[in-house]
Design a protein around this motif. Structure first.
Motif, short mmCIF file in Angstrom:
data_model
loop_
_atom_site.label_atom_id
_atom_site.label_comp_id
_atom_site.label_asym_id
_atom_site.label_seq_id
_atom_site.Cartn_x
_atom_site.Cartn_y
_atom_site.Cartn_z
N LEU A 284 8.69 30.60 2.35
CA LEU A 284 8.17 31.68 1.23
C LEU A 284 7.29 30.99 0.30
CD1 LEU A 284 11.67 33.13 0.20
CD2 LEU A 284 9.86 34.41 1.25
N ASP A 285 7.10 29.52 0.24
CA ASP A 285 6.28 29.05 -0.49
C ASP A 285 4.63 29.53 -0.02
OD1 ASP A 285 7.95 27.84 -1.82
OD2 ASP A 285 7.98 25.83 -0.78
N ALA A 286 4.46 29.59 1.12
CA ALA A 286 3.38 30.15 1.66
C ALA A 286 2.80 31.58 1.73
CB ALA A 286 3.29 29.78 3.24
#
Ligand SMILES: *Cc1c(COP(=O)(O)O)cnc(C)c1O
Length: 387
Positions: free
Chosen positions: A23-25
């Protein structure tokens, strides 16, 4: 000593625990394909509200508002108007599974992927399915439908309003006139049309209409607004065998969605319904006529700007959808390569052609919140750089 099995188990568990959080990306992509569309910021905020219980009186009041808003959007007075849990295809499945009995004669009008999908769904219910096929990229011809309805009695006629695979608007109003005369039930897929072009369910004689949230309603995928006429409900009530799908059985769902006392059927996707509620509020605050005009204007801007780049639209002007533009890929251009670079270099997603149109068109969506001049200009700049 650990056995080889437990050693492997330990190893697998260790590997799983170090999986990175992808999700960080996740970043903002301008969604200009055939759906999902860009989500209204207000809808993202609505999704993050605390989850209520599915029988909480406040939640039930929200459900009642959603039904009212959907009736306005669909231009219907049907009591049975509600969002089904699941994406647009769940709406399609629900439509057929509730209204079709084994052996029913069903006519499906096909000029693209979604018409074909309807025929597939009806066939699995052991209906006798006839299709009337029209070339992809051209509309269904109402006179041809009328002639077929004179030759044979059908229990139900089904058509897609906005054929997302080709960018064609089918003349649902005209087709409805002959369906009404024939006495068949009239089933319409409004997944891509609802919220982008006018839909007049009652005036057009539609008995069952379904849609989806991730096209012109600019909500994430996950719900399928659906409305059913009294005539269609009467057929449902007269069934002598139960609807063959428990989850999508409208007669059961209505006992949760209406009445003084609500009965549990399945747990409603609470936060998705907050999202739909907010999306409908956004559409109503802008005004239906303004929303349709914005789609039309952005479509005209796109077509004019594409023209300056020498790009043409596949569909004849009279039948073009404003929210789904089928753009012809020029000879010698690497269709998939351009799409990949738009996404990779410019964070813009557009769609590919399907079936007979694969490799021949790009599908550029201007759905809901995506249909803004800044987005059109950003795509045009990116295409200019990549072509
Ligand atoms: C997208 C679409 C569907 C299917 O909806 P999903 O949300 O993908 O299940 C059905 N009909 C039409 C016309 C569509 O555009």
């Amino acid at each position: 000593m650990r056995s080889a099995y437990t050693r492997r188990l330990f190893y697998d568990l260790r590997v799983e625990s170090v999986v990175s959080n992808k999700l960080d990306a996740v970043h903002d992509v301008l969604l200009m394909g055939p759906g999902p569309s860009c989500v209204y910021p207000d809808v993202y905020r609505a999704l993050a509200h605390p989850t209520l219980g599915h029988l909480d009186p406040l939640f039930i009041a929200i459900m009642d508002d959603i039904k009212t808003l959907l009736r306005t959007l669909m231009q219907t007075t049907n009591r049975a108007t509600l969002p089904m849990s699941g994406t647009g295809s769940a709406g399609m499945e629900a439509a057929f599974v509730n209204l079709v009995k084994p052996g029913d004669a069903v006519l499906v009008l096909v000029n693209g992927v979604f018409g074909k999908r309807m025929a597939e769904v009806a066939g699995r219910l052991r209906a006798q399915v006839d299709t009337l096929e029209f070339d992809w990229g051209t509309p269904v011809v109402p006179e041809t439908v009328a002639a077929r309805l004179q030759m044979k009695d059908y229990a139900l006629v089904a058509v897609v309003h906005a054929e997302t695979s080709t960018g064609v608007r089918n003349p649902v109003d005209k087709i409805g006139e002959s369906v009404k005369m024939s006495g068949a039930l009239y089933l319409v897929d409004a997944v891509t049309s609802l919220g982008g072009i006018p839909v007049h369910m009652d005036a057009w004689g539609i008995d069952l209409l379904y849609s989806g949230t991730q096209k012109c309603l600019s909500c994430p995928p996950g719900l399928a607004p659906l409305s059913c006429s009294e005539r269609a409900l009467a057929k449902l009530r007269a069934r002598t065998t139960p609807v063959p799908n428990w989850y999508l059985d409208l007669s059961l769902l209505l006992s949760y969605w209406e009445g003084a006392k609500r009965a549990y059927h399945h747990t409603a996707p609470i936060n998705m319904l907050y999202g739909l509620y907010q999306a409908l509020q956004c559409v109503m605050a802008e005004g239906l006529e303004n929303v349709y005009a914005r789609h039309r204007n952005m479509h005209e801007l796109l077509v004019a700007e594409l023209g300056k780049l020498g790009l043409e639209i596949l569909v004849e002007p009279d039948y073009r959808l404003p929210m789904l533009n089928a753009v012809k890929v020029p000879a010698g251009v690497d269709e998939a390569g351009v799409r990949a670079r738009l996404l990779g270099e410019h964070s813009i997603e557009i769609g590919a052609g399907l079936g007979p149109l694969a490799g021949k068109i790009w599908r550029v969506g201007l759905m809901g919140h995506t249909a803004r001049a800044v987005n059109v200009q950003r795509l045009i700049e990116a295409l200019r750089a990549e072509l």
